[in-house]
Scaffold this motif. Structure first.
Motif, short mmCIF file in Angstrom:
data_model
loop_
_atom_site.label_atom_id
_atom_site.label_comp_id
_atom_site.label_asym_id
_atom_site.label_seq_id
_atom_site.Cartn_x
_atom_site.Cartn_y
_atom_site.Cartn_z
N SER A 102 16.33 -1.23 -12.71
CA SER A 102 16.19 0.13 -13.26
C SER A 102 15.47 0.13 -14.61
O SER A 102 14.83 1.13 -14.97
CB SER A 102 17.56 0.80 -13.40
OG SER A 102 18.40 0.03 -14.25
N LEU A 104 12.81 -1.19 -15.40
CA LEU A 104 11.36 -1.17 -15.26
C LEU A 104 10.80 0.25 -15.37
O LEU A 104 9.67 0.43 -15.82
CB LEU A 104 10.94 -1.77 -13.91
CG LEU A 104 11.19 -3.26 -13.72
CD1 LEU A 104 10.84 -3.68 -12.31
CD2 LEU A 104 10.38 -4.07 -14.73
N LYS A 105 11.58 1.24 -14.95
CA LYS A 105 11.06 2.61 -14.91
C LYS A 105 11.64 3.50 -16.01
O LYS A 105 11.32 4.68 -16.07
CB LYS A 105 11.34 3.23 -13.53
CG LYS A 105 10.58 2.51 -12.42
CD LYS A 105 10.73 3.21 -11.09
CE LYS A 105 9.91 2.50 -10.01
NZ LYS A 105 10.02 3.16 -8.69
N MET A 106 12.50 2.95 -16.86
CA MET A 106 13.04 3.71 -17.99
C MET A 106 12.09 3.62 -19.17
O MET A 106 11.46 2.58 -19.38
CB MET A 106 14.41 3.16 -18.40
CG MET A 106 15.54 3.53 -17.47
SD MET A 106 17.12 2.99 -18.18
CE MET A 106 18.24 3.46 -16.86
N ASP A 107 12.01 4.70 -19.96
CA ASP A 107 11.19 4.64 -21.16
C ASP A 107 11.96 3.92 -22.27
O ASP A 107 13.18 3.76 -22.21
CB ASP A 107 10.77 6.04 -21.61
CG ASP A 107 11.98 6.92 -21.91
OD1 ASP A 107 12.51 6.81 -23.01
OD2 ASP A 107 12.40 7.69 -21.02
N GLU A 108 11.24 3.52 -23.30
CA GLU A 108 11.81 2.72 -24.39
C GLU A 108 12.96 3.45 -25.10
O GLU A 108 13.97 2.85 -25.44
CB GLU A 108 10.71 2.39 -25.41
CG GLU A 108 11.06 1.30 -26.39
CD GLU A 108 10.88 -0.09 -25.82
OE1 GLU A 108 11.32 -1.04 -26.49
OE2 GLU A 108 10.32 -0.24 -24.73
N ARG A 161 8.51 -4.63 -18.32
CA ARG A 161 7.92 -3.31 -18.08
C ARG A 161 6.40 -3.37 -18.18
O ARG A 161 5.69 -2.71 -17.41
CB ARG A 161 8.50 -2.29 -19.07
CG ARG A 161 9.96 -1.95 -18.78
CD ARG A 161 10.46 -0.82 -19.66
NE ARG A 161 10.60 -1.21 -21.05
CZ ARG A 161 11.60 -1.92 -21.54
NH1 ARG A 161 12.56 -2.34 -20.74
NH2 ARG A 161 11.66 -2.22 -22.82
N GLU A 162 5.91 -4.16 -19.13
CA GLU A 162 4.45 -4.31 -19.24
C GLU A 162 3.88 -5.02 -18.00
O GLU A 162 2.81 -4.66 -17.52
CB GLU A 162 4.11 -5.11 -20.51
CG GLU A 162 4.34 -4.36 -21.80
CD GLU A 162 3.50 -3.10 -21.92
OE1 GLU A 162 2.33 -3.11 -21.48
OE2 GLU A 162 4.01 -2.09 -22.45
N PHE A 164 5.12 -4.95 -14.99
CA PHE A 164 5.18 -3.98 -13.88
C PHE A 164 4.00 -3.02 -13.93
O PHE A 164 3.34 -2.75 -12.92
CB PHE A 164 6.50 -3.22 -13.96
CG PHE A 164 6.71 -2.23 -12.85
CD1 PHE A 164 6.84 -2.65 -11.54
CD2 PHE A 164 6.78 -0.87 -13.12
CE1 PHE A 164 7.03 -1.74 -10.51
CE2 PHE A 164 6.97 0.05 -12.11
CZ PHE A 164 7.10 -0.39 -10.79
N LYS A 165 3.71 -2.51 -15.12
CA LYS A 165 2.59 -1.57 -15.28
C LYS A 165 1.25 -2.25 -15.02
O LYS A 165 0.38 -1.71 -14.33
CB LYS A 165 2.60 -0.97 -16.69
CG LYS A 165 3.67 0.09 -16.90
CD LYS A 165 3.51 0.77 -18.25
CE LYS A 165 4.38 0.14 -19.28
NZ LYS A 165 4.35 0.83 -20.59
N GLY A 168 0.38 -3.07 -11.40
CA GLY A 168 -0.07 -1.89 -10.65
C GLY A 168 -1.55 -1.61 -10.81
O GLY A 168 -2.13 -0.86 -10.02
#
Length: 366
Positions: A102, A104-108, A161-162, A164-165, A168
């Protein structure tokens, strides 16, 4: 044709819109080949990689670039982005499991708030998911994470998170979760510790309050300092190190190897012979796991043994009983005290006093 931007400068001969229109008219195999060729042209033959990257090669010739990171580090985020852009991987593997995906898709901002807030609801969820002892240990480790978060003002897992982005943005790049499920890790860690080791570890985690600077975090990217820290940890809790670090080194190595299988190129027809090429993988893991991954890389690995959860020991059962008895005892005592105070309050009310006075004045009839 050649397009222009609003400012008049020359744009790419093949814009994104033109590319989508072209791909719509092509067969899947042809479209795949075009995008793959574009990706291969962008992939650097001799990539300029950060010093935190370790390159490994499989027996089939696939390349795995392991980025060793500090989990609270802006520099690590940049290392991950640069590595993925340079090598244009087929797969990106991160040190996460399905129970932590989870983040991965949450903001900082949301993550920063979540990391700082440790409440009863989170404790109940952890105990329900992992059992009493493992749940309590998870909350204590979350407290450590919250302590670092509060000290640095930075949420953990920014490098994931970086990754993951950035994955893509790479054509045909798959994203894999490479870590062992956290309930298995916690249950095996608890089972490996003696009763007094659990008490000692919990005590140390409860009273953690040393200040941590960003310089301290960046120093964790130096292998010599990290190995020194690991050696200190091994001396105090060798079984804990085995379950939380060494076993996960094995699991991460296994998942990286699985991700590095050769990939099959598309065929124009069924009669065309199959053609496979070595793949390129980027692994994003904590720096503490990199030496273990290197050590296990050329070893035949079996993860069945490290996925099993041993039955709870006698000391765990006793401790679980003591904790439950303490909780229920406190609840019972609380109810008793509340009830006692409530009765005293009712008896002290003027109305109640008047009623009692009247009852004492009424004499039974003979």
């Amino acid at each position: 044709h050649e397009g222009t931007t609003p400012g008049g400068s020359t744009a790419d001969p093949m814009g994104l819109l033109d590319m989508h229109i072209l791909l719509n008219f092509l067969a899947d195999a042809d479209a795949f080949k075009i995008l793959l060729e574009m990706k291969m042209k962008k992939r650097q033959k001799k990539p300029n990689l950060p010093s935190t990257v370790t390159e490994l090669v499989t027996e089939e010739g696939s390349k795995v670039f392991v980025v060793g990171t500090a989990h609270f580090s802006d520099s690590s985020k940049r290392d991950v982005v640069k590595t993925i852009q340079e090598v244009q991987p087929d797969v990106v593997v991160v040190e996460l499991c399905q129970y932590r995906v989870s983040m991965l898709k949450m903001d900082e901002k949301t993550l920063l708030k979540e990391a700082k807030e440790i409440n009863l609801e989170k404790l109940q969820q952890a105990i329900k998911q992992n059992g009493v002892m493992s749940g309590l240990m998870q909350m204590l480790l979350l407290k450590v994470s919250a302590h670092i978060t509060e000290q640095l003002g930075m949420a953990p897992g920014g490098e994931f998170r970086e990754a993951f982005k950035e994955a893509g943005r790479v054509p045909f790049c798959k994203f894999h979760l490479g870590d062992r499920p956290i309930p298995v890790t916690f249950k095996r860690a608890i089972a490996a510790l003696s009763f007094w080791q659990k008490v000692k570890l919990a005590w140390g985690l409860c009273f953690l309050s040393d200040p941590i600077s960003k310089d301290d975090v960046e120093k964790c990217k130096q292998k010599d300092l990290l190995e020194q820290m690991m050696a200190e940890m091994i001396g105090e809790f060798p079984d804990l190190h085995r379950t939380i670090v060494s076993e996960r080194d094995i699991y991460l190595t296994y998942m990286l190897k699985q991700a590095a299988k050769r990939i099959e190129l598309p065929r124009a027809s069924e009669t065309e012979p199959r053609k496979c090429i070595p793949s390129v993988v980027v692994g994003v893991v904590g720096m503490g796991h990199v030496p273990g991954i290197e050590k296990n890389w050329n070893t035949d690995l079996n993860i069945q043994e490290i996925m099993s959860v041993p039955p709870p020991s006698t000391s765990s059962k006793v401790l679980r009983f003591v904790i439950k008895a303490t909780v229920f005892g406190l609840i019972g005592y609380g109810c008793y005290r509340i009830g006692q105070r409530t009765v005293q309050f009712i008896l002290s009310m003027p109305t109640t006093q008047n009623c009692l006075q009247r009852l004492t004045e009424i004499r039974p009839r003979h």
